[in-house]
Enzyme design. Structure first.
Site, mmCIF file in Angstrom:
data_model
loop_
_atom_site.group_PDB
_atom_site.id
_atom_site.type_symbol
_atom_site.label_atom_id
_atom_site.label_comp_id
_atom_site.label_asym_id
_atom_site.label_seq_id
_atom_site.Cartn_x
_atom_site.Cartn_y
_atom_site.Cartn_z
ATOM 1 N N ASP A 58 26.359 53.764 26.648
ATOM 2 C CA ASP A 58 27.304 54.795 26.218
ATOM 3 C C ASP A 58 27.453 55.851 27.314
ATOM 4 N N GLU A 87 37.871 55.541 23.190
ATOM 5 C CA GLU A 87 38.449 56.807 22.754
ATOM 6 C C GLU A 87 39.069 56.473 21.399
ATOM 7 N N SER A 88 38.743 57.272 20.369
ATOM 8 C CA SER A 88 39.054 56.814 19.011
ATOM 9 C C SER A 88 39.969 57.728 18.195
ATOM 10 N N THR A 144 40.545 48.102 15.202
ATOM 11 C CA THR A 144 41.084 48.884 14.079
ATOM 12 C C THR A 144 42.275 48.186 13.420
ATOM 13 N N ASP A 145 42.514 48.529 12.158
ATOM 14 C CA ASP A 145 43.706 47.980 11.473
ATOM 15 C C ASP A 145 44.989 48.656 11.968
ATOM 16 N N GLU A 146 44.840 49.761 12.743
ATOM 17 C CA GLU A 146 46.031 50.493 13.182
ATOM 18 C C GLU A 146 46.881 49.664 14.155
ATOM 19 N N TYR A 154 46.823 55.527 20.769
ATOM 20 C CA TYR A 154 45.508 54.971 20.407
ATOM 21 C C TYR A 154 45.648 53.522 19.962
ATOM 22 N N SER A 155 46.530 53.275 18.974
ATOM 23 C CA SER A 155 46.610 51.909 18.440
ATOM 24 C C SER A 155 47.201 50.950 19.476
ATOM 25 N N LYS A 162 44.282 49.977 21.624
ATOM 26 C CA LYS A 162 43.379 49.038 20.927
ATOM 27 C C LYS A 162 44.050 47.663 20.797
ATOM 28 N N ASN A 164 36.991 54.579 8.491
ATOM 29 C CA ASN A 164 35.595 54.733 8.074
ATOM 30 C C ASN A 164 35.301 56.187 7.719
ATOM 31 N N ASN A 168 46.410 61.230 1.400
ATOM 32 C CA ASN A 168 45.585 62.278 1.999
ATOM 33 C C ASN A 168 45.388 63.448 1.038
ATOM 34 N N GLY A 203 54.881 60.417 15.072
ATOM 35 C CA GLY A 203 54.717 58.973 14.859
ATOM 36 C C GLY A 203 53.685 58.624 13.798
ATOM 37 N N HIS A 204 53.488 59.522 12.848
ATOM 38 C CA HIS A 204 52.432 59.369 11.829
ATOM 39 C C HIS A 204 52.638 58.117 10.970
HETATM 40 P P1 NAD Z 1 33.618 57.540 18.338
HETATM 41 O O1 NAD Z 1 34.710 58.240 19.051
HETATM 42 O O2 NAD Z 1 32.811 58.253 17.308
HETATM 43 O O3 NAD Z 1 32.561 56.965 19.399
HETATM 44 C C1 NAD Z 1 32.954 56.329 20.574
HETATM 45 C C2 NAD Z 1 31.722 56.165 21.455
HETATM 46 O O4 NAD Z 1 32.138 55.507 22.682
HETATM 47 C C3 NAD Z 1 31.067 57.492 21.865
HETATM 48 O O5 NAD Z 1 29.670 57.401 21.743
HETATM 49 C C4 NAD Z 1 31.477 57.664 23.330
HETATM 50 O O6 NAD Z 1 30.535 58.394 24.098
HETATM 51 C C5 NAD Z 1 31.574 56.212 23.778
HETATM 52 N N1 NAD Z 1 32.490 56.065 24.932
HETATM 53 C C6 NAD Z 1 33.751 56.560 25.053
HETATM 54 N N2 NAD Z 1 34.261 56.249 26.257
HETATM 55 C C7 NAD Z 1 33.306 55.523 26.898
HETATM 56 C C8 NAD Z 1 33.251 54.905 28.175
HETATM 57 N N3 NAD Z 1 34.279 54.989 29.041
HETATM 58 N N4 NAD Z 1 32.132 54.216 28.528
HETATM 59 C C9 NAD Z 1 31.091 54.133 27.659
HETATM 60 N N5 NAD Z 1 31.086 54.714 26.441
HETATM 61 C C10 NAD Z 1 32.180 55.405 26.073
HETATM 62 O O7 NAD Z 1 34.301 56.232 17.732
HETATM 63 P P2 NAD Z 1 34.010 55.466 16.357
HETATM 64 O O8 NAD Z 1 34.796 56.088 15.292
HETATM 65 O O9 NAD Z 1 32.556 55.288 16.191
HETATM 66 O O10 NAD Z 1 34.679 54.054 16.680
HETATM 67 C C11 NAD Z 1 33.941 53.019 17.304
HETATM 68 C C12 NAD Z 1 34.851 51.809 17.462
HETATM 69 O O11 NAD Z 1 35.329 51.382 16.200
HETATM 70 C C13 NAD Z 1 36.083 52.089 18.315
HETATM 71 O O12 NAD Z 1 36.327 50.960 19.126
HETATM 72 C C14 NAD Z 1 37.191 52.280 17.307
HETATM 73 O O13 NAD Z 1 38.435 51.903 17.844
HETATM 74 C C15 NAD Z 1 36.749 51.337 16.208
HETATM 75 N N6 NAD Z 1 37.179 51.711 14.842
HETATM 76 C C16 NAD Z 1 37.000 52.982 14.369
HETATM 77 C C17 NAD Z 1 37.372 53.275 13.055
HETATM 78 C C18 NAD Z 1 37.146 54.641 12.445
HETATM 79 O O14 NAD Z 1 37.545 54.880 11.310
HETATM 80 N N7 NAD Z 1 36.491 55.550 13.118
HETATM 81 C C19 NAD Z 1 37.945 52.286 12.247
HETATM 82 C C20 NAD Z 1 38.122 51.002 12.776
HETATM 83 C C21 NAD Z 1 37.717 50.719 14.077
HETATM 84 P P1 TYD Z 2 42.282 60.608 10.889
HETATM 85 O O1 TYD Z 2 40.955 60.930 10.268
HETATM 86 O O2 TYD Z 2 42.656 61.258 12.181
HETATM 87 O O3 TYD Z 2 42.351 59.016 11.012
HETATM 88 P P2 TYD Z 2 43.617 58.052 11.399
HETATM 89 O O4 TYD Z 2 44.690 58.873 11.996
HETATM 90 O O5 TYD Z 2 43.005 57.140 12.413
HETATM 91 O O6 TYD Z 2 44.013 57.384 10.136
HETATM 92 O O7 TYD Z 2 43.414 60.966 9.849
HETATM 93 C C1 TYD Z 2 43.415 60.418 8.543
HETATM 94 C C2 TYD Z 2 44.679 60.917 7.852
HETATM 95 O O8 TYD Z 2 44.591 62.330 7.682
HETATM 96 C C3 TYD Z 2 45.936 60.671 8.681
HETATM 97 O O9 TYD Z 2 46.997 60.327 7.805
HETATM 98 C C4 TYD Z 2 46.212 62.024 9.333
HETATM 99 C C5 TYD Z 2 45.668 63.016 8.317
HETATM 100 N N1 TYD Z 2 45.135 64.277 8.875
HETATM 101 C C6 TYD Z 2 45.563 65.508 8.384
HETATM 102 O O10 TYD Z 2 46.388 65.579 7.472
HETATM 103 N N2 TYD Z 2 45.042 66.645 8.935
HETATM 104 C C7 TYD Z 2 44.128 66.611 9.938
HETATM 105 O O11 TYD Z 2 43.705 67.711 10.418
HETATM 106 C C8 TYD Z 2 43.673 65.343 10.428
HETATM 107 C C9 TYD Z 2 42.665 65.259 11.531
HETATM 108 C C10 TYD Z 2 44.195 64.194 9.861
#
Ligand code: NAD
Ligand code: TYD
Length: 347
Positions: free
Chosen positions: A33, A84-85, A128-130, A153-154, A157, A183, A252, A286-287
Protein backbone atom coordinates in the site's frame (compact mmCIF):
# COMPACT_ATOMS: atom_id res chain seq x y z
CA UNK A 1 0.80 -19.75 -0.42
CA UNK A 2 2.20 -16.21 -0.62
CA UNK A 3 -0.45 -13.60 -1.45
CA UNK A 4 0.06 -9.90 -2.05
CA UNK A 5 -3.01 -7.82 -1.21
CA UNK A 6 -2.78 -4.32 -2.69
CA UNK A 7 -4.57 -1.45 -0.95
CA UNK A 8 -4.68 -3.49 2.24
CA UNK A 9 -4.48 -0.39 4.44
CA UNK A 10 -7.67 1.07 2.99
CA UNK A 11 -11.29 0.54 3.99
CA UNK A 12 -12.17 -2.74 2.25
CA UNK A 13 -8.55 -3.89 1.97
CA UNK A 14 -8.04 -3.84 5.74
CA UNK A 15 -11.07 -6.10 6.22
CA UNK A 16 -9.79 -8.49 3.54
CA UNK A 17 -6.27 -8.54 5.03
CA UNK A 18 -7.64 -9.19 8.53
CA UNK A 19 -9.85 -12.02 7.27
CA UNK A 20 -7.06 -13.76 5.34
CA UNK A 21 -4.39 -13.31 8.05
CA UNK A 22 -6.57 -14.63 10.87
CA UNK A 23 -8.48 -17.33 8.98
CA UNK A 24 -5.59 -18.81 6.97
CA UNK A 25 -2.51 -19.02 9.21
CA UNK A 26 -0.60 -21.05 6.61
CA UNK A 27 -0.87 -18.24 4.02
CA UNK A 28 1.74 -15.49 4.00
CA UNK A 29 -0.03 -12.18 3.47
CA UNK A 30 1.86 -9.17 2.19
CA UNK A 31 -0.02 -5.88 2.30
CA UNK A 32 1.27 -3.55 -0.44
CA UNK A 33 0.00 0.00 0.00
CA UNK A 34 1.15 3.52 -0.81
CA UNK A 35 -0.59 4.94 2.29
CA UNK A 36 -2.39 7.75 0.49
CA UNK A 37 -4.88 9.84 2.48
CA UNK A 38 -7.15 6.76 2.38
CA UNK A 39 -4.59 4.24 3.65
CA UNK A 40 -4.01 3.96 7.37
CA UNK A 41 -1.97 1.36 9.23
CA UNK A 42 -4.08 2.08 12.32
CA UNK A 43 -6.72 0.03 10.49
CA UNK A 44 -4.60 -3.09 11.03
CA UNK A 45 -3.13 -2.50 14.52
CA UNK A 46 -4.83 -5.62 15.89
CA UNK A 47 -3.17 -7.99 13.41
CA UNK A 48 0.20 -6.38 12.68
CA UNK A 49 1.99 -8.76 15.09
CA UNK A 50 0.83 -11.92 13.27
CA UNK A 51 3.73 -14.02 11.93
CA UNK A 52 2.02 -14.53 8.59
CA UNK A 53 1.53 -10.78 7.95
CA UNK A 54 3.88 -8.17 6.51
CA UNK A 55 3.44 -4.60 5.30
CA UNK A 56 5.32 -3.14 2.33
CA UNK A 57 4.97 0.54 1.50
CA UNK A 58 4.96 1.20 -2.24
CA UNK A 59 3.23 2.72 -5.23
CA UNK A 60 1.73 0.47 -7.92
CA UNK A 61 2.42 3.21 -10.47
CA UNK A 62 6.16 2.70 -9.83
CA UNK A 63 7.22 -0.01 -12.31
CA UNK A 64 10.79 -0.34 -11.01
CA UNK A 65 9.56 -0.86 -7.45
CA UNK A 66 7.11 -3.58 -8.58
CA UNK A 67 9.80 -5.27 -10.68
CA UNK A 68 12.08 -5.61 -7.65
CA UNK A 69 9.31 -6.68 -5.28
CA UNK A 70 7.73 -9.27 -7.59
CA UNK A 71 11.07 -10.74 -8.73
CA UNK A 72 12.16 -11.20 -5.12
CA UNK A 73 8.90 -12.42 -3.64
CA UNK A 74 7.50 -14.68 -6.40
CA UNK A 75 3.93 -14.22 -5.19
CA UNK A 76 1.49 -17.07 -5.79
CA UNK A 77 -1.49 -14.77 -6.06
CA UNK A 78 -2.52 -11.12 -6.13
CA UNK A 79 -5.69 -9.68 -4.63
CA UNK A 80 -5.83 -6.21 -6.12
CA UNK A 81 -7.76 -3.55 -4.20
CA UNK A 82 -5.44 -0.53 -4.39
CA UNK A 83 -7.26 2.33 -6.09
CA UNK A 84 -8.38 5.88 -5.95
CA UNK A 85 -11.96 5.20 -4.90
CA UNK A 86 -13.98 8.38 -4.43
CA UNK A 87 -16.22 9.66 -7.26
CA UNK A 88 -16.14 13.32 -6.14
CA UNK A 89 -12.33 13.33 -6.09
CA UNK A 90 -12.32 11.77 -9.59
CA UNK A 91 -14.40 14.69 -10.85
CA UNK A 92 -11.79 17.14 -9.48
CA UNK A 93 -8.72 15.14 -10.57
CA UNK A 94 -9.37 12.43 -13.20
CA UNK A 95 -5.71 11.89 -14.11
CA UNK A 96 -4.81 10.60 -10.67
CA UNK A 97 -7.49 7.94 -11.20
CA UNK A 98 -6.03 6.98 -14.58
CA UNK A 99 -2.58 6.66 -13.02
CA UNK A 100 -3.44 4.46 -10.04
CA UNK A 101 -6.47 2.59 -11.34
CA UNK A 102 -5.42 2.01 -14.95
CA UNK A 103 -1.63 2.34 -15.15
CA UNK A 104 -1.18 0.84 -11.66
CA UNK A 105 -3.31 -2.19 -12.57
CA UNK A 106 -1.44 -2.79 -15.84
CA UNK A 107 1.89 -2.49 -13.98
CA UNK A 108 0.74 -5.11 -11.49
CA UNK A 109 -0.49 -7.43 -14.25
CA UNK A 110 2.90 -7.14 -15.99
CA UNK A 111 4.90 -7.75 -12.81
CA UNK A 112 2.79 -10.76 -11.85
CA UNK A 113 2.82 -12.22 -15.38
CA UNK A 114 6.59 -11.91 -15.61
CA UNK A 115 7.55 -13.33 -12.23
CA UNK A 116 4.94 -15.88 -11.33
CA UNK A 117 6.26 -19.40 -10.88
CA UNK A 118 3.19 -21.17 -9.52
CA UNK A 119 1.09 -22.61 -12.39
CA UNK A 120 -2.01 -22.37 -10.20
CA UNK A 121 -1.33 -18.77 -9.17
CA UNK A 122 -3.80 -16.09 -10.26
CA UNK A 123 -4.67 -12.39 -10.26
CA UNK A 124 -7.88 -11.43 -8.47
CA UNK A 125 -9.13 -7.97 -9.41
CA UNK A 126 -11.60 -6.24 -7.07
CA UNK A 127 -13.92 -3.81 -8.84
CA UNK A 128 -17.17 -1.91 -8.59
CA UNK A 129 -20.70 -2.16 -9.99
CA UNK A 130 -20.33 1.48 -11.11
CA UNK A 131 -18.67 0.19 -14.32
CA UNK A 132 -22.15 -0.79 -15.56
CA UNK A 133 -23.40 2.82 -15.46
CA UNK A 134 -26.78 3.71 -14.02
CA UNK A 135 -30.15 1.96 -13.86
CA UNK A 136 -33.66 3.37 -14.12
CA UNK A 137 -36.20 2.18 -11.54
CA UNK A 138 -36.30 -1.27 -13.14
CA UNK A 139 -33.81 -4.13 -13.33
CA UNK A 140 -30.47 -5.00 -11.78
CA UNK A 141 -26.88 -5.31 -12.98
CA UNK A 142 -25.93 -8.78 -14.21
CA UNK A 143 -22.43 -10.00 -15.06
CA UNK A 144 -23.50 -9.69 -18.71
CA UNK A 145 -24.68 -6.06 -18.46
CA UNK A 146 -22.68 -3.96 -20.95
CA UNK A 147 -20.16 -1.56 -19.44
CA UNK A 148 -21.27 2.08 -19.52
CA UNK A 149 -19.27 4.04 -16.93
CA UNK A 150 -20.28 7.66 -16.32
CA UNK A 151 -17.78 9.11 -13.84
CA UNK A 152 -14.00 9.39 -14.22
CA UNK A 153 -13.79 6.92 -11.28
CA UNK A 154 -16.00 4.30 -12.92
CA UNK A 155 -14.34 4.88 -16.32
CA UNK A 156 -10.95 4.15 -14.74
CA UNK A 157 -12.24 1.03 -12.98
CA UNK A 158 -13.96 -0.15 -16.20
CA UNK A 159 -10.68 0.29 -18.04
CA UNK A 160 -8.80 -1.70 -15.39
CA UNK A 161 -11.40 -4.50 -15.60
CA UNK A 162 -10.92 -4.61 -19.38
CA UNK A 163 -7.14 -4.90 -19.00
CA UNK A 164 -7.52 -7.77 -16.55
CA UNK A 165 -9.86 -9.58 -18.98
CA UNK A 166 -7.51 -8.83 -21.86
CA UNK A 167 -4.54 -10.37 -20.01
CA UNK A 168 -6.61 -13.52 -19.58
CA UNK A 169 -7.56 -13.65 -23.26
CA UNK A 170 -4.23 -12.53 -24.71
CA UNK A 171 -1.64 -14.04 -22.38
CA UNK A 172 -3.69 -16.80 -20.74
CA UNK A 173 -3.09 -15.21 -17.35
CA UNK A 174 -5.47 -16.80 -14.80
CA UNK A 175 -7.69 -14.01 -13.49
CA UNK A 176 -10.85 -13.50 -11.47
CA UNK A 177 -12.92 -10.31 -11.26
CA UNK A 178 -15.66 -9.23 -8.89
CA UNK A 179 -17.87 -6.15 -9.12
CA UNK A 180 -19.44 -5.05 -5.86
CA UNK A 181 -22.07 -2.53 -4.80
CA UNK A 182 -21.57 0.24 -2.19
CA UNK A 183 -19.90 -0.97 1.00
CA UNK A 184 -20.34 0.37 4.53
CA UNK A 185 -18.78 -0.52 7.87
CA UNK A 186 -15.88 0.33 10.17
CA UNK A 187 -12.68 2.10 8.99
CA UNK A 188 -14.51 3.81 6.10
CA UNK A 189 -12.93 7.15 5.21
CA UNK A 190 -15.33 10.02 6.05
CA UNK A 191 -15.57 11.30 2.48
CA UNK A 192 -18.18 8.68 1.54
CA UNK A 193 -21.85 9.20 2.41
CA UNK A 194 -22.27 7.06 5.54
CA UNK A 195 -19.09 7.87 7.51
CA UNK A 196 -19.22 11.54 6.42
CA UNK A 197 -22.75 11.90 7.74
CA UNK A 198 -21.96 10.01 10.97
CA UNK A 199 -19.08 12.41 11.57
CA UNK A 200 -21.17 15.48 10.71
CA UNK A 201 -24.09 14.44 12.92
CA UNK A 202 -21.65 13.85 15.77
CA UNK A 203 -20.24 17.37 15.27
CA UNK A 204 -23.67 18.94 14.54
CA UNK A 205 -22.54 20.01 11.06
CA UNK A 206 -24.86 20.23 7.99
CA UNK A 207 -25.60 17.00 6.10
CA UNK A 208 -25.07 17.86 2.39
CA UNK A 209 -27.56 15.71 0.46
CA UNK A 210 -26.86 15.95 -3.29
CA UNK A 211 -29.81 16.95 -5.49
CA UNK A 212 -33.12 15.72 -4.09
CA UNK A 213 -31.64 12.69 -2.34
CA UNK A 214 -33.59 10.37 -4.63
CA UNK A 215 -30.59 8.43 -5.99
CA UNK A 216 -30.57 4.77 -5.04
CA UNK A 217 -27.64 2.67 -3.82
CA UNK A 218 -27.45 -1.03 -2.85
CA UNK A 219 -25.53 -1.23 0.44
CA UNK A 220 -23.44 -4.19 1.57
CA UNK A 221 -21.68 -4.65 4.92
CA UNK A 222 -17.92 -4.57 4.28
CA UNK A 223 -17.31 -7.87 6.08
CA UNK A 224 -19.79 -9.52 3.73
CA UNK A 225 -17.77 -8.15 0.81
CA UNK A 226 -14.64 -9.64 2.41
CA UNK A 227 -16.41 -13.00 2.80
CA UNK A 228 -17.44 -12.88 -0.88
CA UNK A 229 -13.83 -12.15 -1.89
CA UNK A 230 -12.74 -15.14 0.23
CA UNK A 231 -15.26 -17.43 -1.52
CA UNK A 232 -14.37 -16.17 -5.01
CA UNK A 233 -10.63 -16.37 -4.28
CA UNK A 234 -10.98 -20.03 -3.27
CA UNK A 235 -13.82 -21.29 -5.49
CA UNK A 236 -14.30 -18.82 -8.36
CA UNK A 237 -13.49 -19.90 -11.92
CA UNK A 238 -10.69 -18.32 -13.96
CA UNK A 239 -11.75 -15.70 -16.49
CA UNK A 240 -15.10 -15.23 -14.72
CA UNK A 241 -16.76 -12.17 -13.24
CA UNK A 242 -18.93 -12.31 -10.11
CA UNK A 243 -21.32 -9.56 -9.04
CA UNK A 244 -21.57 -8.96 -5.27
CA UNK A 245 -24.48 -7.02 -3.75
CA UNK A 246 -26.54 -6.64 -0.63
CA UNK A 247 -30.03 -6.86 -2.19
CA UNK A 248 -30.50 -3.78 -0.03
CA UNK A 249 -31.60 -0.70 -1.96
CA UNK A 250 -32.10 2.66 -0.31
CA UNK A 251 -32.72 6.14 -1.62
CA UNK A 252 -30.09 8.43 -0.14
CA UNK A 253 -32.68 10.48 1.72
CA UNK A 254 -34.33 7.42 3.34
CA UNK A 255 -30.92 6.13 4.39
CA UNK A 256 -29.90 9.53 5.80
CA UNK A 257 -33.14 9.72 7.81
CA UNK A 258 -32.53 6.24 9.26
CA UNK A 259 -28.97 7.25 10.11
CA UNK A 260 -30.25 10.42 11.81
CA UNK A 261 -32.71 8.42 13.91
CA UNK A 262 -30.10 5.87 15.03
CA UNK A 263 -27.55 8.59 15.80
CA UNK A 264 -30.06 10.57 17.93
CA UNK A 265 -30.79 7.40 19.92
CA UNK A 266 -27.12 6.48 20.39
CA UNK A 267 -26.04 10.01 21.31
CA UNK A 268 -28.96 10.46 23.71
CA UNK A 269 -30.22 13.46 21.75
CA UNK A 270 -33.94 14.32 21.32
CA UNK A 271 -35.74 12.53 18.45
CA UNK A 272 -35.65 14.68 15.29
CA UNK A 273 -32.46 16.51 16.25
CA UNK A 274 -30.14 15.22 13.51
CA UNK A 275 -32.75 15.45 10.72
CA UNK A 276 -32.65 19.25 11.12
CA UNK A 277 -29.07 19.15 9.82
CA UNK A 278 -30.13 17.86 6.38
CA UNK A 279 -29.23 20.43 3.70
CA UNK A 280 -29.98 19.88 0.03
CA UNK A 281 -27.00 20.98 -2.07
CA UNK A 282 -26.07 21.16 -5.77
CA UNK A 283 -26.11 17.72 -7.31
CA UNK A 284 -22.95 15.80 -8.23
CA UNK A 285 -22.08 16.20 -11.94
CA UNK A 286 -23.10 13.08 -13.89
CA UNK A 287 -24.68 11.60 -10.75
CA UNK A 288 -25.75 8.00 -11.47
CA UNK A 289 -29.40 7.56 -10.55
CA UNK A 290 -29.53 3.95 -9.35
CA UNK A 291 -27.27 0.96 -8.73
CA UNK A 292 -28.60 -2.50 -7.90
CA UNK A 293 -26.81 -5.81 -8.12
CA UNK A 294 -28.07 -9.25 -9.00
CA UNK A 295 -25.76 -11.66 -7.09
CA UNK A 296 -27.56 -14.84 -8.17
CA UNK A 297 -24.45 -16.24 -9.89
CA UNK A 298 -22.30 -15.87 -6.75
CA UNK A 299 -25.02 -17.27 -4.52
CA UNK A 300 -25.99 -20.26 -6.66
CA UNK A 301 -22.60 -21.23 -8.11
CA UNK A 302 -20.37 -20.50 -5.09
CA UNK A 303 -22.86 -20.57 -2.20
CA UNK A 304 -22.13 -17.07 -0.83
CA UNK A 305 -24.71 -15.34 1.40
CA UNK A 306 -24.55 -11.92 3.10
CA UNK A 307 -24.66 -12.30 6.89
CA UNK A 308 -26.23 -9.11 8.19
CA UNK A 309 -29.45 -7.15 7.88
CA UNK A 310 -28.91 -3.44 7.13
CA UNK A 311 -30.29 -2.04 10.42
CA UNK A 312 -27.92 -4.28 12.39
CA UNK A 313 -24.93 -3.47 10.17
CA UNK A 314 -25.60 0.25 10.33
CA UNK A 315 -25.97 0.13 14.10
CA UNK A 316 -22.65 -1.77 14.45
CA UNK A 317 -21.01 0.76 12.12
CA UNK A 318 -22.20 3.77 14.15
CA UNK A 319 -21.06 2.06 17.37
CA UNK A 320 -17.59 1.61 15.87
CA UNK A 321 -17.28 5.29 14.94
CA UNK A 322 -18.51 6.43 18.35
CA UNK A 323 -16.06 4.08 20.08
CA UNK A 324 -13.14 5.17 17.86
CA UNK A 325 -13.16 8.93 18.18
CA UNK A 326 -9.36 9.10 17.93
CA UNK A 327 -9.38 7.33 14.56
CA UNK A 328 -12.01 9.76 13.27
CA UNK A 329 -10.21 12.81 14.68
CA UNK A 330 -6.88 11.69 13.19
CA UNK A 331 -8.21 11.16 9.67
CA UNK A 332 -10.22 14.39 9.69
CA UNK A 333 -7.31 16.60 10.72
CA UNK A 334 -4.90 18.22 8.23
CA UNK A 335 -5.60 17.65 4.53
CA UNK A 336 -9.21 16.64 5.19
CA UNK A 337 -10.16 20.20 6.09
CA UNK A 338 -8.91 21.43 2.69
CA UNK A 339 -10.73 18.64 0.90
CA UNK A 340 -13.96 19.42 2.74
CA UNK A 341 -13.75 23.10 1.91
CA UNK A 342 -13.11 22.44 -1.76
CA UNK A 343 -16.01 19.97 -2.09
CA UNK A 344 -18.63 21.61 0.06
CA UNK A 345 -17.97 25.31 0.67
CA UNK A 346 -19.64 26.66 -2.47
CA UNK A 347 -22.03 23.84 -3.15
P1 NAD B 1 -9.97 3.18 -0.16
O1 NAD B 1 -9.87 4.45 -0.90
O2 NAD B 1 -10.50 3.15 1.23
O3 NAD B 1 -8.53 2.48 -0.09
C1 NAD B 1 -7.67 2.42 -1.19
C2 NAD B 1 -6.31 1.95 -0.70
O4 NAD B 1 -5.42 1.89 -1.85
C3 NAD B 1 -5.65 2.89 0.32
O5 NAD B 1 -5.09 2.14 1.37
C4 NAD B 1 -4.56 3.60 -0.48
O6 NAD B 1 -3.45 3.99 0.30
C5 NAD B 1 -4.20 2.52 -1.50
N1 NAD B 1 -3.62 3.11 -2.72
C6 NAD B 1 -4.12 4.13 -3.46
N2 NAD B 1 -3.30 4.41 -4.49
C7 NAD B 1 -2.27 3.52 -4.41
C8 NAD B 1 -1.12 3.30 -5.20
N3 NAD B 1 -0.85 4.06 -6.28
N4 NAD B 1 -0.26 2.30 -4.86
C9 NAD B 1 -0.53 1.53 -3.77
N5 NAD B 1 -1.61 1.71 -2.98
C10 NAD B 1 -2.46 2.70 -3.29
O7 NAD B 1 -10.81 2.21 -1.11
P2 NAD B 1 -11.87 1.07 -0.74
O8 NAD B 1 -13.19 1.69 -0.58
O9 NAD B 1 -11.32 0.22 0.32
O10 NAD B 1 -11.89 0.26 -2.11
C11 NAD B 1 -10.98 -0.80 -2.35
C12 NAD B 1 -11.26 -1.38 -3.73
O11 NAD B 1 -12.59 -1.85 -3.81
C13 NAD B 1 -11.10 -0.36 -4.85
O12 NAD B 1 -10.49 -1.00 -5.95
C14 NAD B 1 -12.52 0.05 -5.18
O13 NAD B 1 -12.63 0.43 -6.53
C15 NAD B 1 -13.26 -1.24 -4.90
N6 NAD B 1 -14.67 -1.08 -4.48
C16 NAD B 1 -15.01 -0.20 -3.49
C17 NAD B 1 -16.35 -0.12 -3.09
C18 NAD B 1 -16.80 0.79 -1.97
O14 NAD B 1 -17.99 0.88 -1.69
N7 NAD B 1 -15.90 1.44 -1.27
C19 NAD B 1 -17.32 -0.91 -3.72
C20 NAD B 1 -16.93 -1.79 -4.73
C21 NAD B 1 -15.59 -1.88 -5.10
P1 TYD C 1 -20.68 7.80 -2.09
O1 TYD C 1 -20.60 7.32 -0.67
O2 TYD C 1 -19.73 8.86 -2.55
O3 TYD C 1 -20.59 6.51 -3.02
P2 TYD C 1 -20.84 6.36 -4.63
O4 TYD C 1 -20.84 7.71 -5.25
O5 TYD C 1 -19.65 5.57 -5.06
O6 TYD C 1 -22.13 5.65 -4.78
O7 TYD C 1 -22.14 8.36 -2.34
C1 TYD C 1 -23.28 7.55 -2.10
C2 TYD C 1 -24.50 8.37 -2.52
O8 TYD C 1 -24.62 9.49 -1.64
C3 TYD C 1 -24.37 8.95 -3.92
O9 TYD C 1 -25.64 8.91 -4.55
C4 TYD C 1 -23.94 10.40 -3.68
C5 TYD C 1 -24.59 10.73 -2.35
N1 TYD C 1 -23.86 11.71 -1.51
C6 TYD C 1 -24.51 12.83 -1.00
O10 TYD C 1 -25.70 13.03 -1.21
N2 TYD C 1 -23.79 13.70 -0.23
C7 TYD C 1 -22.47 13.52 0.04
O11 TYD C 1 -21.86 14.39 0.74
C8 TYD C 1 -21.81 12.35 -0.48
C9 TYD C 1 -20.36 12.11 -0.21
C10 TYD C 1 -22.54 11.47 -1.25
Amino acid sequence: MKIVITGGAGFIGSHVVRRFVTKYPTYQIINLDKLTYAGNLENLKDIEHYDNYRFVKGDIVDQAFLETLFSEEKFDAVIHLAAESHVDRSISNPLEFVMTNVVGTVNLLNAFKKHRTNEKGFFYHVSTDEVYGELTDEGKFLETTPYSPNSPYSASKASSDHFVRAYHETYDLPVKISNCSNNYGSHHFPEKLIPLFINNIKNKKPLPVYGKGENVRDWLFVEDHASAIDVIFHKGAFGETYNIGGNNEWTNIALVKLLCKLMDQKLGRPEGDAVKLITYVTDRAGHDYRYAIDSTKLMTKLGWRPSLQFAEGLSKTIDWYLANEDWLNNVTSGAYTEYYKEQYENR
